[in-house]
Every structure is written in C-alpha cells, then in structure tokens.
Design an enzyme around this catalytic site. Structure first.
Site, PDB file in Angstrom:
ATOM      1  N   ARG A  40       0.860  -1.181   0.000  1.00 42.08           N
ATOM      2  CA  ARG A  40       0.000   0.000   0.000  1.00 42.08           C
ATOM      3  C   ARG A  40       0.897   1.231   0.000  1.00 42.08           C
ATOM      4  NH1 ARG A  40      -5.358  -1.283   1.875  1.00 42.08           N
ATOM      5  NH2 ARG A  40      -5.623   0.937   2.253  1.00 42.08           N
ATOM      6  N   ASP A 513     -28.693  23.300  21.978  1.00 45.41           N
ATOM      7  CA  ASP A 513     -27.330  22.999  22.429  1.00 45.41           C
ATOM      8  C   ASP A 513     -26.294  23.844  21.695  1.00 45.41           C
ATOM      9  OD1 ASP A 513     -25.210  21.404  23.706  1.00 45.41           O
ATOM     10  OD2 ASP A 513     -24.913  20.591  21.693  1.00 45.41           O
TER      11      ASP A 513
END
Length: 550
Positions: A40, A513
């Site tokens: 990878r 909130d």
C-alpha cells in the site's frame, strides 16, 4: 501455550537472523514464514475532506513537499518491491485523487513486470472526473470510503459537501466496469450502526461489495469501546433480516469475511481487525508518503527508505534494509485495548481505512434507570379503568408493549413539527451560519433528527423497533426562531407518530445545544403531531382550531 511456543520460536529465529536471511529465498518473507505480496503506497498527506475520524481534533502537521517521495522515487521503490514478489499495489493518501500526476503513477506501476493489479482507495469526491483516464491507464479496482448514505450526515462527518459527487463516482465506476468496486464503511455505535441494513440494500442492484469495518484505535481518534461494534453483532443483526445470507469462500490472504444474499447483485463483507484479527495470514506492507516502510498498520516501528534512496543506497542495500524490517515483523498486533496506549501515526498520515472521530466519542452514560413503582404503586389493581390506554394492562395497570403480531402490515406516515424561539443575536448567527466552532446549526440538527427518529425504540421504552422506509427532517429559519418538520414513513404493523415526534424533539434540542453559548433564554414550544395516515384508527389531521379525525 501455543502462543508462548510461537514467541519462543520467534526469539530463536531472531538470534539466527543472519543465517536465516542468507538462506531465505525472498526478501519479503518474515520470521514466521509470511510472504508479502501486497504494498500500500500513500501518495499524499493532503485531503479535500476534513473528517474527524481520520484527522485528530488538533489537526496534523503536513510534511514539507521536499520530504515527500517524488513520482520517480515512488516508481523506483515499487519496481524494487515487485522484483521481490509484490504483485499488487494499492494507492492511498490522504486522498490520492488530489495528486495531479496520479494517472501517470498508475500507468507507470501498471507497466511493471509481474504486477497483477494497481488499485486505489479514495473518498470518491472527484472520482467521477478522473475514473475514465485512470482505468485507461491500468487502474484495476477501487475502494470508496463512505460511512453514511444520509447526505446531511455525510456533511456533518466530513465538514464538507459532496455526498452526491461520491455517489456519482460510484455509479460511473460501475458503468465503466471497474472491478472489484468496494465501499468501505467503518461502523460506529451511535453514529451509523442504524444504517447497516441500508448499506446491504445498496448492494441489491449494484455489483459491488460493501465492507463493514470494525472501529480501530489510532493516535488522536480517542478510541472508545463504547463505540465499538464487533463483527459478530453486526452479523447477528443482518441475519435477523436476511437469514438466507451465505458465506462466500475466502482467499488465503483476504482481510474480509464475505457473504452473499440470493437475488442481490453485490456482496457484503466484514473486516474484523479487532475482534478476530487476521495477522497470521497478513501479506501487506505500507509505504508512507514521506517514504517510511511500515510492516504493520498498528506498529510504531518505521524504516526510512527515502533517506536511504537519496543517500545513494544501491538496490542491494535497499533490499537488505527492507528484508531486515520485514523479518522482524511481529506475530500479531497488540490488541485493541493495548493499541490505545501505543503511539502511532494518525490515520491521515498512514493511508488506509478510516477510524472514527473524537466528535462521536464524548463520555456519555448509556445507563437508564427507572423505578417500577412509578408505573404501578402497589400490587393491588388500581381502581381506574385502563382500557383506553393501550400501553397499560386493562386490569392491573402495569406497563407493557402492545402486541401488534396480529396486525397486517400497511403503509404508515406521520408528520410532526415544533419550534425553538431564539434571541435576535442567536437567530442572526444561525441564519448567517456564523457558529462555525460547532458547524452548520441546521445541518447538524437535521442529522440529529434523522438519527433520533430511527432510534426511537431505544429512547422511548414501550415503542417497537420499526423498519423505516423514509425519514425526512427540514429545519427552517422563521420569524423569531427555527421551525422543524419531521416526516416518517414505514410499511409496518404500527404507526410512526413517535418517530416523527422524536425526530422533531432531537433536532430542536440540537439547535438549543448549539446556540446556548449565546443565550439560555431560548424556548422550545409547540411540538405536536401535524398528521398521520394508515392504521386501524384511521387518518388524523390537525387544523388551526383543534384536532380532527377522518
């Protein structure tokens, strides 16, 4: 005992390393006999999204450009790895599609003798623009990282728009015949575990594989076991819906446990890095964007191939450096609880599947306590009649869930609304999207409403878990505040009024909130059911003067 014997054997093998290395037929075989054929390669540390699950809350320092591997260096190291048996490359990031010469890199790697496939992992935002050229250059397969099928939630997670672009990229890749095409979804309790079935349905008409990935701990992501959703639990949930699921025969080095459902074009898989690790068959190595070799995703040990290459090291010397690192690869990773204490790179600087955000890991108590005497004060039957209250036993008054097993499923729909009254300053900030520290207020409220509607049965004790076919939340700035509407639909045996009301309530509470830092005088009011259709009791529509049943 078996594991202890393995460790003892490994100690002996390390002592005999010089001799064993000389006798080994491959640079990429470790002391346990695992041969590595898959590399990878992270091409960049940069990304066009800002996902909290990939990048720590405080951000990451990006390497100066001169410290990153050049295209020629990437190709040269890839050729070296291929000469020792690597046959598969995967290009990652950051986000590999932001690299301008990506097509050239794919073409160069595809032309290396012995390479069977060049693949890519991407967030998919610009995939549609480049997939045709990439496929022509030799790109074999694509993995798209996508953790939600809800557009508003996507924007909440990534702090950017782009869900529709990702979906377009997936469709275009399918049309071009890109195979394999996989969608990687990190599953997190409380964030997207309610979308498991939606992702499975995504494979019904599309020839792709959705892979559910267990949440993994990395530096900066504040891993929490409370958010961990193990493979066996996911499998149990899905088999409850699709008992006909069939296990597909896996290949020796597969990381995914794959299943198919008869009649579905695609497949689903589970990457079980934490609950059932696959270290014993690991054949993967990783090359970071700044040129370091990592032999284990979860290990902190790295070897700089960039420095050796720029220092004039020959291919033979580089091979010895790589071989020494691979030979010392450990039998397995330290385990999910120990990994939280090990210093490692954040995910954005490694290049692999994602791991979730600190945004979703605040310590919240999940225990709910109740006193049974609140529902029934004594064992003596209460004198009042309960026949009209369906959640209370008609004789004793004890609470119970309504039995809906005898009802025929039918189309149900409910619409609810509510309002939060804001101070002029807060209303201005919401309208101007100026509360940037917490994000777009209306977008976050919309996601909260959708999530609450889908999880109503966990919030309201006597509600049934209902398979919903649609949840829509609309948040609109009105005179003096914000109004929220929530529409819910289902094909089921019971109504969805509570789901619509919970969606409205959660969205309004989220607005409160996110604006309470401006003022605590904000007031939620007039949360009510507007209409509902379907069911034995008939339709209901609320008008301006009162309630009407039709």
């Amino acid at each position: 005992a078996q594991y202890s014997a393995m460790i003892a054997l490994r100690r002996v093998s390390l002592q005999l390393e010089p001799v064993a290395r000389a006798l080994s037929s491959s640079v990429l075989t470790d002391s346990l006999g695992r041969h590595h054929t898959y590399l990878r390669i992270s091409l960049t540390e940069r990304c066009n999204l800002r996902c909290g699950y990939c990048m720590p809350e405080e951000g990451v320092p990006l390497s100066p450009q001169e410290q990153l591997l050049t295209t020629d260096e990437v190709v040269e190291l890839s050729q070296l790895f291929a000469s020792h048996g690597v046959s598969k490359f995967r290009l990652t990031g950051g986000e590999p599609l932001v690299r301008k010469d990506l097509v050239d890199v794919v073409g160069a790697l595809s032309a290396i003798p012995g390479v069977e496939g060049v693949h890519m992992t991407t967030n998919g935002v610009t995939l549609s623009h480049k997939i045709r050229k990439l496929k022509a250059a030799g790109l074999a397969g694509v993995n798209v990282s996508l953790d939600t099928l809800v557009p508003a939630k996507f924007e909440f997670i990534t702090r950017r728009k782009g869900w529709d672009k990702v979906m377009r990229g997936i469709d275009d890749a399918l049309k071009l015949g890109v195979s394999p095409l996989k969608v990687n979804c990190v599953v997190m309790k409380g964030l997207n575990d309610d979308e498991l079935m939606d992702f499975v349905e995504f494979t019904k008409e599309k020839d792709l594989e959705v892979r559910f990935i267990e949440y993994m701990p990395f530096t900066g992501n504040r891993w929490s076991y409370g958010k961990f959703f193990p493979y066996q639990e996911m499998l149990s949930v899905l088999k409850g819906r699709w008992p006909e699921m069939e296990k597909v025969q896996d290949h020796p080095n597969d990381t995914s446990k794959t299943y198919s459902i008869p009649g579905y074009a695609g497949r689903i898989g589970f990457i079980t890095s934490m609950s059932e690790h696959f270290c014993g068959s690991c054949n993967r190595l990783r090359l970071t964007a700044d040129g370091n070799l990592k032999v284990c995703l979860f290990g902190s040990a790295e070897v700089s191939l960039r420095d050796a290459l720029r220092g004039g090291a020959s291919r033979e010397k580089l091979s010895q450096l790589i071989g020494a690192a691979v030979w010392r690869k450990k039998p397995k990773h330290a385990g999910m609880f120990n990994l939280t204490r090990i210093k490692n790179r954040p995910m954005i600087l490694i290049g692999t599947q994602f791991s979730p955000s600190p945004v979703f890991n605040s310590p919240v108590s999940q225990r709910l306590y109740f006193n049974p005497t609140f529902l029934r004060s004594s064992r003596t039957p209460l004198p009042r009649p309960f026949s009209t209250l369906t959640h209370l036993h008609p004789r004793t008054g004890s609470a119970h869930m309504v039995d809906v097993g005898g009802k025929e499923p039918s189309a149900r729909e409910a619409l609810a609304q509510g309002t939060i009254h804001l101070t002029p300053e807060a209303l201005r900030l919401v309208a101007d999207q100026s509360l940037s520290r917490k994000g777009n207020v209306l977008s976050v409220a919309q996601v909260a409403g959708i999530m609450a509607a889908k999880r109503t049965w966990e919030l309201v004790p006597l509600c049934h878990p209902i398979p919903l076919t649609h949840v829509g939340v609309e948040c609109q700035v009105v005179e003096g505040g914000v109004r929220v509407w929530c529409t819910v639909r289902s094909e089921g045996r019971t109504g969805v009024e509570m789901e619509a009301l919970c969606g409205v309530g959660a969205a309004l509470l989220t607005v409160y909130d996110m604006t309470k830092s401006v003022s605590h005088q904000h007031r939620i009011s007039d949360v009510h059911l507007v209409s509902k259709t379907g069911g034995k009791s008939g339709d209901y529509h609320r008008n301006g003067t009162g309630d009407t049943n039709q």
